[in-house]
Motif scaffolding. Sequence first.
Motif, PDB file in Angstrom:
ATOM      1  N   MET A  21      37.571 -10.340  59.628  1.00 37.16           N
ATOM      2  CA  MET A  21      38.132  -9.843  58.378  1.00 37.16           C
ATOM      3  C   MET A  21      39.077  -8.665  58.601  1.00 37.16           C
ATOM      4  N   GLY A  22      38.806  -7.846  59.624  1.00 37.57           N
ATOM      5  CA  GLY A  22      39.652  -6.693  59.878  1.00 37.57           C
ATOM      6  C   GLY A  22      41.111  -7.035  60.101  1.00 37.57           C
ATOM      7  N   ALA A  23      41.363  -8.254  60.586  1.00 34.05           N
ATOM      8  CA  ALA A  23      42.746  -8.677  60.814  1.00 34.05           C
ATOM      9  C   ALA A  23      43.523  -8.799  59.518  1.00 34.05           C
ATOM     10  N   THR A  24      42.821  -8.867  58.365  1.00 33.36           N
ATOM     11  CA  THR A  24      43.484  -9.030  57.069  1.00 33.36           C
ATOM     12  C   THR A  24      43.625  -7.714  56.311  1.00 33.36           C
ATOM     13  N   VAL A  25      43.154  -6.619  56.902  1.00 32.72           N
ATOM     14  CA  VAL A  25      43.251  -5.306  56.252  1.00 32.72           C
ATOM     15  C   VAL A  25      44.560  -4.647  56.664  1.00 32.72           C
ATOM     16  N   GLN A  26      45.360  -4.250  55.680  1.00 34.05           N
ATOM     17  CA  GLN A  26      46.649  -3.617  55.966  1.00 34.05           C
ATOM     18  C   GLN A  26      46.536  -2.104  56.113  1.00 34.05           C
ATOM     19  N   SER A  27      45.699  -1.488  55.277  1.00 34.40           N
ATOM     20  CA  SER A  27      45.531  -0.032  55.362  1.00 34.40           C
ATOM     21  C   SER A  27      44.275   0.363  54.605  1.00 34.40           C
ATOM     22  N   LEU A  28      43.846   1.599  54.817  1.00 37.27           N
ATOM     23  CA  LEU A  28      42.677   2.126  54.112  1.00 37.27           C
ATOM     24  C   LEU A  28      42.774   3.640  54.019  1.00 37.27           C
ATOM     25  N   ARG A  29      42.042   4.191  53.052  1.00 40.10           N
ATOM     26  CA  ARG A  29      41.876   5.645  52.974  1.00 40.10           C
ATOM     27  C   ARG A  29      40.450   5.977  53.358  1.00 40.10           C
ATOM     28  N   LEU A  30      40.322   6.999  54.201  1.00 39.95           N
ATOM     29  CA  LEU A  30      39.043   7.329  54.814  1.00 39.95           C
ATOM     30  C   LEU A  30      38.760   8.816  54.677  1.00 39.95           C
ATOM     31  N   MET A  31      37.535   9.167  54.219  1.00 38.01           N
ATOM     32  CA  MET A  31      37.119  10.572  54.221  1.00 38.01           C
ATOM     33  C   MET A  31      36.393  10.865  55.524  1.00 38.01           C
ATOM     34  N   LEU A  32      36.919  11.813  56.282  1.00 41.87           N
ATOM     35  CA  LEU A  32      36.332  12.182  57.565  1.00 41.87           C
ATOM     36  C   LEU A  32      35.151  13.131  57.380  1.00 41.87           C
ATOM     37  N   ASP A  55      34.776  16.193  58.026  1.00 39.41           N
ATOM     38  CA  ASP A  55      35.100  17.526  57.510  1.00 39.41           C
ATOM     39  C   ASP A  55      35.622  17.490  56.076  1.00 39.41           C
ATOM     40  N   GLY A  56      35.623  16.330  55.445  1.00 42.20           N
ATOM     41  CA  GLY A  56      36.072  16.202  54.064  1.00 42.20           C
ATOM     42  C   GLY A  56      37.528  15.823  53.904  1.00 42.20           C
ATOM     43  N   GLU A  57      38.299  15.818  54.982  1.00 40.81           N
ATOM     44  CA  GLU A  57      39.711  15.447  54.886  1.00 40.81           C
ATOM     45  C   GLU A  57      39.845  13.950  54.605  1.00 40.81           C
ATOM     46  N   VAL A  58      40.765  13.599  53.709  1.00 34.26           N
ATOM     47  CA  VAL A  58      41.042  12.211  53.397  1.00 34.26           C
ATOM     48  C   VAL A  58      42.345  11.805  54.084  1.00 34.26           C
ATOM     49  N   VAL A  59      42.281  10.767  54.881  1.00 31.95           N
ATOM     50  CA  VAL A  59      43.449  10.317  55.637  1.00 31.95           C
ATOM     51  C   VAL A  59      43.686   8.832  55.375  1.00 31.95           C
ATOM     52  N   THR A  60      44.935   8.421  55.561  1.00 34.82           N
ATOM     53  CA  THR A  60      45.296   7.014  55.497  1.00 34.82           C
ATOM     54  C   THR A  60      45.377   6.475  56.913  1.00 34.82           C
ATOM     55  N   ALA A  61      44.842   5.294  57.112  1.00 37.63           N
ATOM     56  CA  ALA A  61      44.866   4.679  58.444  1.00 37.63           C
ATOM     57  C   ALA A  61      45.356   3.245  58.318  1.00 37.63           C
ATOM     58  N   SER A  62      46.224   2.861  59.234  1.00 45.10           N
ATOM     59  CA  SER A  62      46.761   1.496  59.268  1.00 45.10           C
ATOM     60  C   SER A  62      47.203   1.210  60.697  1.00 45.10           C
ATOM     61  N   THR A  95      50.164   1.378  61.680  1.00 38.10           N
ATOM     62  CA  THR A  95      51.322   2.232  61.973  1.00 38.10           C
ATOM     63  C   THR A  95      51.047   3.703  61.708  1.00 38.10           C
ATOM     64  N   GLU A  96      49.969   4.006  61.003  1.00 32.62           N
ATOM     65  CA  GLU A  96      49.611   5.397  60.681  1.00 32.62           C
ATOM     66  C   GLU A  96      48.155   5.623  61.062  1.00 32.62           C
ATOM     67  N   ASN A  97      47.925   6.586  61.960  1.00 30.39           N
ATOM     68  CA  ASN A  97      46.567   6.819  62.476  1.00 30.39           C
ATOM     69  C   ASN A  97      45.953   5.512  62.991  1.00 30.39           C
ATOM     70  N   ALA A  98      46.734   4.802  63.779  1.00 28.58           N
ATOM     71  CA  ALA A  98      46.301   3.487  64.255  1.00 28.58           C
ATOM     72  C   ALA A  98      45.027   3.577  65.096  1.00 28.58           C
ATOM     73  N   ASP A  99      44.882   4.662  65.854  1.00 25.94           N
ATOM     74  CA  ASP A  99      43.687   4.813  66.674  1.00 25.94           C
ATOM     75  C   ASP A  99      42.440   4.883  65.802  1.00 25.94           C
ATOM     76  N   MET A 115      40.981   0.253  50.043  1.00 21.04           N
ATOM     77  CA  MET A 115      41.624  -0.538  51.088  1.00 21.04           C
ATOM     78  C   MET A 115      42.689  -1.445  50.488  1.00 21.04           C
ATOM     79  N   VAL A 116      43.660  -1.796  51.309  1.00 19.99           N
ATOM     80  CA  VAL A 116      44.635  -2.836  50.966  1.00 19.99           C
ATOM     81  C   VAL A 116      44.323  -4.031  51.861  1.00 19.99           C
ATOM     82  N   VAL A 117      43.917  -5.144  51.224  1.00 21.92           N
ATOM     83  CA  VAL A 117      43.425  -6.312  51.955  1.00 21.92           C
ATOM     84  C   VAL A 117      44.222  -7.542  51.539  1.00 21.92           C
TER      85      VAL A 117
END
Length: 366
Positions: free
Chosen positions: A48-59, A61-68, A70-74, A92-94
């Motif tokens: 299923m992960g292959a169909t996810v384009q991006s997501l927002r994640l709370m780390l 420390d409370g910081e909210v980041v976008t990962a995709s 092309t952005e925060n790919a690691d 998420m964008v799926v």
Amino acid sequence: AGARWQNVIGTLDPKGYGPKVMQSNNDFGVAATFCVNAHGWPVPHGPMGATVQSLRLMLADGEVVTASRTENADLFNLTMGGYGLTGAIIDMVVEMAPNRRLVPTFEEMSSSEFAARFVDAAEAGDVNMAYGRLNVDRRRFFEDALMITYREAENQEALPPAAGSGFMSKAAARVFRAQLMNEPAKNLRWWFEASLGPQIGAGEVTRNSLINEPVVTLDDGDPTRTDILHEYFVSPDRFPEFVTACQEVIPASYQEMMNITLRYVRADTESVLSYAPVPRIACVMLFSQEMTMRAEADHRRMTEELIQRTVDVGGSYYLPYRPHATQDQLVRAYPNAPDFVRRKLEIDPDRVFRSGFWDTYLEGLA
């Protein structure tokens, strides 16, 4: 992120769409599916992960980041199949897929033929959904295989609303549960699927109806027993060796095997904890276990042996189930596990996000 697939299907179905990849049951959450990187039976796709384009994640420390990709790919690759250990997913964008009216084809064959024919069908381009079964009757244990493939029907107009558990599902569930410690019933179940199924289940069905099935349909309601899932991933060319291992290990145990479903998973080269670095056949097993210490000890012994035999043929096992594997087996099946731990502790040094999986296996790699 907390939406369940039944809600997703209910929202998309009137628009003519459905999930591109999800589990075979609709009870699970979208982010939960991503965190265990579950696969489904639409083909030819990876998890299923292959169909996810991006997501927002709370780390942590409370910081909210976008990962995709092309952005925060690691971070994206660490969270895909990361079992919730990197942070809390907010949304998420799926990708979705068009709903289609499908027609099934049933083909019975020997288990030695199955892998090559299954891969050919999954990659043929005209198959939309596919799965397989093996006979679990001890007399012919894993000798017979059944392949079911779904192709698009000619008429795609006026698709009916997605159905749920119909008569066939409920009837199949009764036959399924009758197998418990009943070899004639297992033989009957195989006849039900391989012979009767093609006659009464060969009609058209929509893609969304096939995946809109709750787990509770198969609930046994027996407080003295519990259902145990296993899943193993093997390369198609090593599938016959895996079958031989199962034939030698499972019938020699005291465990009651109820079912095995076979699916095709394309390679996943993104997830750090990937169970399919190359294309693999996923072998989903269901056991019914009595709830006693004796049965639990026997199940652990059998599971460790199955995992060892699977790893020995270059395969892997699925991590979400009973913690019966040894830590050495985990590292052999998931050689990137030490790297996963190192990178997780870089973003969560205080171990805010942890679980039984972390405590049992990954903490020891820190």
